[in-house]
Design a protein around this motif. Structure first.
Motif, PDB file in Angstrom:
ATOM      1  N   PRO A 108     -15.208 -15.905 -99.747  1.00 33.56           N
ATOM      2  CA  PRO A 108     -15.276 -16.887 -98.574  1.00 33.56           C
ATOM      3  C   PRO A 108     -14.008 -17.683 -98.268  1.00 33.56           C
ATOM      4  CG  PRO A 108     -16.165 -18.213-100.420  1.00 33.56           C
ATOM      5  CD  PRO A 108     -15.617 -16.576-100.869  1.00 33.56           C
ATOM      6  N   TYR A 109     -12.906 -17.423 -99.087  1.00 34.74           N
ATOM      7  CA  TYR A 109     -11.597 -18.029 -98.525  1.00 34.74           C
ATOM      8  C   TYR A 109     -11.136 -17.830 -97.289  1.00 34.74           C
ATOM      9  CZ  TYR A 109     -11.661 -18.310-103.679  1.00 34.74           C
ATOM     10  OH  TYR A 109     -12.010 -18.771-105.045  1.00 34.74           O
ATOM     11  N   ARG A 110     -11.389 -16.751 -96.825  1.00 34.94           N
ATOM     12  CA  ARG A 110     -10.856 -16.379 -95.555  1.00 34.94           C
ATOM     13  C   ARG A 110     -11.591 -17.126 -94.244  1.00 34.94           C
ATOM     14  NH1 ARG A 110     -10.371 -10.728 -94.819  1.00 34.94           N
ATOM     15  NH2 ARG A 110     -12.517 -10.836 -95.066  1.00 34.94           N
ATOM     16  N   SER A 111     -12.934 -16.819 -94.512  1.00 32.01           N
ATOM     17  CA  SER A 111     -13.883 -17.604 -93.303  1.00 32.01           C
ATOM     18  C   SER A 111     -13.704 -19.171 -93.527  1.00 32.01           C
ATOM     19  CB  SER A 111     -15.123 -17.034 -93.464  1.00 32.01           C
ATOM     20  OG  SER A 111     -15.908 -17.164 -94.790  1.00 32.01           O
ATOM     21  N   VAL A 112     -13.780 -19.795 -94.724  1.00 32.73           N
ATOM     22  CA  VAL A 112     -13.600 -21.202 -94.941  1.00 32.73           C
ATOM     23  C   VAL A 112     -12.334 -21.640 -94.459  1.00 32.73           C
ATOM     24  CG1 VAL A 112     -13.719 -23.105 -96.369  1.00 32.73           C
ATOM     25  CG2 VAL A 112     -15.229 -21.423 -96.615  1.00 32.73           C
ATOM     26  N   PHE A 113     -11.270 -21.072 -94.744  1.00 39.93           N
ATOM     27  CA  PHE A 113     -10.016 -21.441 -94.118  1.00 39.93           C
ATOM     28  C   PHE A 113      -9.743 -21.467 -92.601  1.00 39.93           C
ATOM     29  CE2 PHE A 113      -5.454 -20.863 -92.618  1.00 39.93           C
ATOM     30  CZ  PHE A 113      -4.904 -21.733 -93.579  1.00 39.93           C
ATOM     31  N   VAL A 114     -10.123 -20.480 -92.072  1.00 41.39           N
ATOM     32  CA  VAL A 114     -10.316 -20.182 -90.639  1.00 41.39           C
ATOM     33  C   VAL A 114     -11.125 -21.200 -89.925  1.00 41.39           C
ATOM     34  CG1 VAL A 114     -11.116 -18.814 -88.684  1.00 41.39           C
ATOM     35  CG2 VAL A 114      -9.634 -17.729 -90.511  1.00 41.39           C
ATOM     36  N   ALA A 115     -12.158 -21.483 -90.570  1.00 38.69           N
ATOM     37  CA  ALA A 115     -13.323 -22.555 -89.936  1.00 38.69           C
ATOM     38  C   ALA A 115     -12.459 -23.964 -90.011  1.00 38.69           C
ATOM     39  CB  ALA A 115     -14.508 -22.561 -90.682  1.00 38.69           C
ATOM     40  N   LYS A 116     -11.876 -24.398 -91.196  1.00 33.22           N
ATOM     41  CA  LYS A 116     -11.422 -25.586 -91.489  1.00 33.22           C
ATOM     42  C   LYS A 116     -10.292 -25.896 -90.777  1.00 33.22           C
ATOM     43  CE  LYS A 116     -11.604 -29.787 -93.035  1.00 33.22           C
ATOM     44  NZ  LYS A 116     -12.149 -30.529 -92.139  1.00 33.22           N
ATOM     45  N   ALA A 117      -9.107 -24.907 -91.001  1.00 28.09           N
ATOM     46  CA  ALA A 117      -7.782 -25.034 -90.524  1.00 28.09           C
ATOM     47  C   ALA A 117      -7.736 -24.948 -89.087  1.00 28.09           C
ATOM     48  CB  ALA A 117      -6.921 -24.250 -91.431  1.00 28.09           C
ATOM     49  N   GLU A 119     -10.387 -23.725 -86.847  1.00 34.61           N
ATOM     50  CA  GLU A 119     -11.475 -24.157 -85.879  1.00 34.61           C
ATOM     51  C   GLU A 119     -11.624 -25.550 -86.162  1.00 34.61           C
ATOM     52  OE1 GLU A 119     -14.644 -21.842 -86.914  1.00 34.61           O
ATOM     53  OE2 GLU A 119     -13.622 -19.918 -86.196  1.00 34.61           O
ATOM     54  N   GLU A 120     -11.295 -26.284 -87.079  1.00 33.01           N
ATOM     55  CA  GLU A 120     -11.419 -27.719 -87.244  1.00 33.01           C
ATOM     56  C   GLU A 120     -12.713 -28.113 -87.509  1.00 33.01           C
ATOM     57  OE1 GLU A 120      -9.049 -29.323 -83.810  1.00 33.01           O
ATOM     58  OE2 GLU A 120      -7.212 -28.821 -85.053  1.00 33.01           O
ATOM     59  N   ARG A 121     -13.603 -27.261 -88.326  1.00 33.38           N
ATOM     60  CA  ARG A 121     -15.079 -27.539 -88.500  1.00 33.38           C
ATOM     61  C   ARG A 121     -15.028 -28.758 -89.704  1.00 33.38           C
ATOM     62  NH1 ARG A 121     -17.416 -22.000 -88.832  1.00 33.38           N
ATOM     63  NH2 ARG A 121     -19.196 -23.241 -89.517  1.00 33.38           N
ATOM     64  N   PRO A 122     -15.885 -29.518 -89.407  1.00 32.62           N
ATOM     65  CA  PRO A 122     -16.029 -30.404 -90.764  1.00 32.62           C
ATOM     66  C   PRO A 122     -16.601 -29.903 -92.080  1.00 32.62           C
ATOM     67  CG  PRO A 122     -17.730 -30.890 -89.202  1.00 32.62           C
ATOM     68  CD  PRO A 122     -16.837 -30.002 -88.648  1.00 32.62           C
ATOM     69  N   TYR A 123     -16.319 -30.450 -93.347  1.00 37.70           N
ATOM     70  CA  TYR A 123     -16.910 -29.854 -94.507  1.00 37.70           C
ATOM     71  C   TYR A 123     -18.199 -29.779 -94.277  1.00 37.70           C
ATOM     72  CZ  TYR A 123     -12.263 -30.194 -96.659  1.00 37.70           C
ATOM     73  OH  TYR A 123     -10.972 -29.901 -96.629  1.00 37.70           O
ATOM     74  N   GLU A 124     -19.006 -30.903 -94.015  1.00 41.38           N
ATOM     75  CA  GLU A 124     -20.463 -30.869 -93.910  1.00 41.38           C
ATOM     76  C   GLU A 124     -21.018 -29.609 -93.328  1.00 41.38           C
ATOM     77  OE1 GLU A 124     -23.838 -34.208 -92.310  1.00 41.38           O
ATOM     78  OE2 GLU A 124     -21.698 -34.316 -91.365  1.00 41.38           O
ATOM     79  N   GLU A 125     -20.319 -29.390 -92.262  1.00 43.30           N
ATOM     80  CA  GLU A 125     -20.883 -28.080 -91.504  1.00 43.30           C
ATOM     81  C   GLU A 125     -20.746 -26.834 -92.204  1.00 43.30           C
ATOM     82  OE1 GLU A 125     -19.684 -25.778 -87.285  1.00 43.30           O
ATOM     83  OE2 GLU A 125     -19.780 -28.245 -87.305  1.00 43.30           O
ATOM     84  N   LEU A 126     -19.464 -26.554 -93.082  1.00 45.09           N
ATOM     85  CA  LEU A 126     -19.121 -25.560 -93.888  1.00 45.09           C
ATOM     86  C   LEU A 126     -20.212 -25.597 -94.946  1.00 45.09           C
ATOM     87  CD1 LEU A 126     -15.412 -25.743 -93.958  1.00 45.09           C
ATOM     88  CD2 LEU A 126     -16.798 -24.336 -92.662  1.00 45.09           C
ATOM     89  N   SER A 127     -20.391 -26.830 -95.435  1.00 41.76           N
ATOM     90  CA  SER A 127     -21.421 -26.650 -96.579  1.00 41.76           C
ATOM     91  C   SER A 127     -22.727 -26.158 -96.197  1.00 41.76           C
ATOM     92  CB  SER A 127     -21.560 -28.098 -97.288  1.00 41.76           C
ATOM     93  OG  SER A 127     -22.084 -29.063 -96.633  1.00 41.76           O
ATOM     94  N   ALA A 128     -23.290 -26.733 -95.001  1.00 36.77           N
ATOM     95  CA  ALA A 128     -24.515 -26.117 -94.511  1.00 36.77           C
ATOM     96  C   ALA A 128     -24.626 -24.731 -94.285  1.00 36.77           C
ATOM     97  CB  ALA A 128     -24.734 -27.122 -93.160  1.00 36.77           C
ATOM     98  N   GLN A 129     -23.548 -24.295 -93.607  1.00 36.09           N
ATOM     99  CA  GLN A 129     -23.459 -22.991 -93.432  1.00 36.09           C
ATOM    100  C   GLN A 129     -23.565 -21.814 -94.746  1.00 36.09           C
ATOM    101  OE1 GLN A 129     -19.771 -21.870 -91.053  1.00 36.09           O
ATOM    102  NE2 GLN A 129     -20.023 -19.437 -91.809  1.00 36.09           N
ATOM    103  N   TYR A 130     -23.012 -22.292 -95.543  1.00 37.27           N
ATOM    104  CA  TYR A 130     -22.878 -21.507 -96.789  1.00 37.27           C
ATOM    105  C   TYR A 130     -23.999 -21.815 -97.839  1.00 37.27           C
ATOM    106  CZ  TYR A 130     -18.584 -19.370 -95.386  1.00 37.27           C
ATOM    107  OH  TYR A 130     -17.490 -18.506 -94.743  1.00 37.27           O
ATOM    108  N   GLY A 131     -24.782 -22.947 -97.423  1.00 39.36           N
ATOM    109  CA  GLY A 131     -25.806 -23.416 -98.301  1.00 39.36           C
ATOM    110  C   GLY A 131     -25.090 -24.053 -99.739  1.00 39.36           C
ATOM    111  N   LYS A 132     -24.163 -24.554 -99.598  1.00 40.89           N
ATOM    112  CA  LYS A 132     -23.507 -25.135-100.750  1.00 40.89           C
ATOM    113  C   LYS A 132     -23.170 -26.633-100.602  1.00 40.89           C
ATOM    114  CE  LYS A 132     -22.559 -20.906-102.653  1.00 40.89           C
ATOM    115  NZ  LYS A 132     -22.707 -20.336-103.904  1.00 40.89           N
ATOM    116  N   SER A 133     -22.527 -27.305-101.627  1.00 41.86           N
ATOM    117  CA  SER A 133     -22.300 -28.819-101.419  1.00 41.86           C
ATOM    118  C   SER A 133     -20.747 -28.811-100.551  1.00 41.86           C
ATOM    119  CB  SER A 133     -21.951 -29.333-102.721  1.00 41.86           C
ATOM    120  OG  SER A 133     -21.002 -28.584-103.352  1.00 41.86           O
TER     121      SER A 133
END
Length: 157
Positions: A108-117, A119-133
């Motif tokens: 998931p490194y690619r999609s998390v990097f793209v989303a965060k760096a 698309e500037e999505r917050p960590y809270e949104e990423l955690s919800a998307q992946y069902g992780k903390s």
């Protein structure tokens, strides 16, 4: 995205990069930052090209992305003593080489990097998307950055 799509986008880049750069400088962005933000603008445009509806000229849409990218950059710069993506200064490679490096990251490194760096999505949104903390999202993003840094350093040798 196919290689042909990248080639078409490269044409868009060549036709509009100078215009986007001049737009940023005309708004008071320092030239060196304008160069970096122009590249950031095109990365974001490539990621969100499906959102372009053709209701305005492509150059207008790109300048809007550039304006928002610069405003976000300035807000972060004022808030933080060090830039969020400090390693970008070390990235002397072209936009296309950089995109290739991002594409080579495994999930998931690619999609998390793209989303965060990008698309500037917050960590809270990423955690919800992946069902992780949120901690998982932060660690995954950090590891993606480290993997990219290692790939860049490997290429410099």
């Amino acid at each position: 995205m196919s290689w042909e799509d990248y080639r078409e986008f490269e044409l868009v880049y060549r036709e509009n990069a100078r215009l986007v750069y001049r737009f940023l400088v005309s708004r008071g962005c320092p030239p060196q930052e304008a160069e970096d933000l122009t590249q950031d603008t095109f990365v974001k445009a490539l990621l969100h090209i499906h959102r372009f509806k053709g209701e305005c000229r492509l150059s207008v849409w790109l300048c809007q992305i550039a304006k928002n990218t610069w405003l976000t950059h300035e807000t972060r710069r004022r808030r933080e003593p060090f830039p969020v993506c400090q390693e970008r200064g070390a990235w002397d490679s072209s936009l296309w080489e950089w995109l290739d490096l991002v594409e080579r990251l495994e999930e998931p490194y690619r999609s998390v990097f793209v989303a965060k760096a990008l698309e500037e999505r917050p960590y809270e949104e990423l955690s919800a998307q992946y069902g992780k903390s949120e901690s998982w999202a932060r660690v995954t993003y950090h590891r993606a950055r480290e993997k990219l840094r290692a790939m860049i350093e490997e290429g410099e040798k």
